[in-house]
Design a protein around this motif. Structure first.
Motif, short mmCIF file in Angstrom:
data_model
loop_
_atom_site.label_atom_id
_atom_site.label_comp_id
_atom_site.label_asym_id
_atom_site.label_seq_id
_atom_site.Cartn_x
_atom_site.Cartn_y
_atom_site.Cartn_z
N PRO A 6 0.80 -1.22 0.00
CA PRO A 6 0.00 0.00 0.00
C PRO A 6 0.84 1.27 0.00
O PRO A 6 0.48 2.26 -0.64
CB PRO A 6 -0.83 -0.12 1.29
CG PRO A 6 -0.49 -1.38 1.93
CD PRO A 6 0.51 -2.11 1.11
N GLN A 7 1.97 1.24 0.70
CA GLN A 7 2.84 2.41 0.70
C GLN A 7 3.43 2.64 -0.69
O GLN A 7 3.49 3.78 -1.16
CB GLN A 7 3.97 2.24 1.71
CG GLN A 7 4.92 3.43 1.74
CD GLN A 7 6.02 3.26 2.77
OE1 GLN A 7 6.02 2.30 3.53
NE2 GLN A 7 6.94 4.21 2.80
N MET A 8 3.86 1.57 -1.34
CA MET A 8 4.39 1.69 -2.70
C MET A 8 3.33 2.26 -3.64
O MET A 8 3.60 3.10 -4.50
CB MET A 8 4.85 0.32 -3.20
CG MET A 8 5.41 0.29 -4.61
SD MET A 8 4.17 0.22 -5.95
CE MET A 8 3.44 -1.39 -5.66
N ALA A 9 2.07 1.81 -3.47
CA ALA A 9 1.01 2.19 -4.40
C ALA A 9 0.51 3.61 -4.19
O ALA A 9 0.09 4.28 -5.14
CB ALA A 9 -0.16 1.21 -4.28
N CYS A 10 0.56 4.11 -2.94
CA CYS A 10 -0.06 5.41 -2.67
C CYS A 10 0.87 6.46 -2.07
O CYS A 10 0.52 7.64 -2.02
CB CYS A 10 -1.25 5.22 -1.72
SG CYS A 10 -2.69 4.46 -2.50
N ASN A 11 2.04 6.05 -1.60
CA ASN A 11 2.88 7.01 -0.90
C ASN A 11 4.36 6.76 -1.17
O ASN A 11 5.18 6.68 -0.27
CB ASN A 11 2.61 6.93 0.61
CG ASN A 11 3.26 8.08 1.36
OD1 ASN A 11 3.48 9.16 0.81
ND2 ASN A 11 3.59 7.83 2.62
N SER A 12 4.69 6.65 -2.45
CA SER A 12 6.09 6.46 -2.84
C SER A 12 6.59 7.74 -3.51
O SER A 12 5.91 8.76 -3.50
CB SER A 12 6.24 5.27 -3.78
OG SER A 12 5.68 5.56 -5.04
N SER A 13 7.76 7.66 -4.12
CA SER A 13 8.30 8.85 -4.80
C SER A 13 7.64 9.09 -6.15
O SER A 13 7.94 10.07 -6.82
CB SER A 13 9.82 8.69 -4.97
OG SER A 13 10.10 7.50 -5.67
N TYR A 14 6.74 8.17 -6.55
CA TYR A 14 6.02 8.33 -7.82
C TYR A 14 4.56 8.68 -7.54
O TYR A 14 4.09 8.61 -6.40
CB TYR A 14 6.10 7.04 -8.64
CG TYR A 14 7.51 6.67 -9.02
CD1 TYR A 14 8.17 7.34 -10.05
CD2 TYR A 14 8.21 5.68 -8.34
CE1 TYR A 14 9.48 7.02 -10.41
CE2 TYR A 14 9.51 5.35 -8.68
CZ TYR A 14 10.14 6.02 -9.71
OH TYR A 14 11.43 5.71 -10.04
N ALA A 15 3.85 9.03 -8.58
CA ALA A 15 2.43 9.38 -8.42
C ALA A 15 1.65 8.16 -7.94
O ALA A 15 1.99 7.01 -8.29
CB ALA A 15 1.87 9.87 -9.75
N PRO A 16 0.62 8.34 -7.12
CA PRO A 16 -0.19 7.21 -6.65
C PRO A 16 -0.77 6.43 -7.82
O PRO A 16 -1.16 7.01 -8.84
CB PRO A 16 -1.29 7.88 -5.84
CG PRO A 16 -0.73 9.20 -5.43
CD PRO A 16 0.16 9.63 -6.57
N ILE A 17 -0.83 5.12 -7.67
CA ILE A 17 -1.39 4.28 -8.72
C ILE A 17 -2.66 3.58 -8.27
O ILE A 17 -3.28 2.84 -9.04
CB ILE A 17 -0.36 3.23 -9.19
CG1 ILE A 17 0.12 2.37 -8.02
CG2 ILE A 17 0.81 3.90 -9.90
CD1 ILE A 17 1.05 1.25 -8.43
N LEU A 18 -3.07 3.84 -7.02
CA LEU A 18 -4.33 3.32 -6.50
C LEU A 18 -5.08 4.44 -5.78
O LEU A 18 -4.45 5.36 -5.24
CB LEU A 18 -4.09 2.16 -5.52
CG LEU A 18 -3.63 0.82 -6.09
CD1 LEU A 18 -3.39 -0.16 -4.96
CD2 LEU A 18 -4.64 0.25 -7.08
#
Length: 268
Positions: free
Chosen positions: A134-146
């Protein structure tokens, strides 16, 4: 071997080989092995977990060094990515245990010269990976994907996933592990596919994938090239329908619950 760091890559039309300027064999001897049995061009007695596969690979390496003893002086580094995070440490342990069993009189000749292991983007500890999704999908250095609400639900569901997985590891029973793997897969792992089907789960910068194969055109070219009868004869492979990922092998490992087992301890 023909899609990433081997000596050659496949041309854009899938019909020929071209030199790879980033090949690892410019700095090291490289040995690529199709394993577990049933993947790539490999064949033989099927296995259903990474420990069994590790034994087969260890025996294969013994045969290789027996036939090509001139390589025995070079240090052996086991390397793999993704699911190989299970194969690599399991094989390393199998080698360490094999070397320890050798008769001291023969150890210098028969030992496998294991030096180290390399794991990239590894599925080593599923619980740790699931917790980070969930962190990778919504709170990473890239735009959210979920959508944020999906990530919040994934984080809430992880607590139940962790409990179920802990029971699976403790009981080591098919029923407990089936319940855990089904729940964790549906509640967390498959949310990306369900909510953002065109996003590449391994490279979130790629957001226009029609299906997993279109995310990696090199894989499509590999199948086109390696399924040519002339190519299979030239490399002395048994004629077969080559696929980059074997669903049959994957299913055997899923049914044994190897997919959701942690191999952290093998690196201790």
């Amino acid at each position: 071997m023909v899609t990433e760091h081997g000596p050659c890559l496949i041309s854009s039309d899938g019909q020929a080989l071209v030199p790879n300027r980033y090949a690892w064999n410019q700095n090291a001897h490289m040995l690529f092995i199709d394993q577990p049995v049933g993947t790539g061009f490999s064949y033989g007695t099927h296995v259903s977990n990474s420990t069994q596969a590790a034994h087969d690979l260890m025996v294969c390496l013994r045969m290789f060094y027996k036939t090509h003893s001139d390589y025995a002086s070079s240090p052996l580094v086991l390397a793999g990515e993704s699911y190989a995070a299970k194969y690599v440490p399991a094989t390393a342990l199998a080698i360490v245990e094999y070397n320890a069993r050798l008769n001291p009189l023969n150890r210098a000749v028969e030992r496998l010269p294991l030096r180290s292991v390399v794991i990239g983007n590894g599925w080593l500890n599923p619980l740790r990976a699931l917790k980070a999704m969930p962190q990778m999908a919504c709170n990473s250095s890239y735009a959210p994907i979920l959508p944020p609400e999906v990530c919040e639900q994934m984080e809430a569901d992880y607590r139940f996933c962790e409990r179920k997985m802990t029971r699976c590891y403790a009981a080591n029973s098919p029923r407990a592990c089936a319940d855990a793997s089904d729940y964790c897969a549906i509640a967390i792992e498959r949310q990306l596919e369900a909510n953002s089907p065109q996003v590449n789960p391994y490279d979130v910068r790629m957001t226009q994938c029609k299906d997993p194969k279109h995310c990696y055109p090199a894989g499509i070219r590999a199948e086109q090239f390696l399924n040519q009868t002339a190519v299979q004869k030239q490399i002395n492979a048994r004629e077969t329908n080559f696929v980059t990922c074997s669903s049959a092998v994957s299913m055997r490992f899923m049914r044994s619950f190897d997919f959701f087992r942690s191999y952290d301890a093998y690196l201790g």
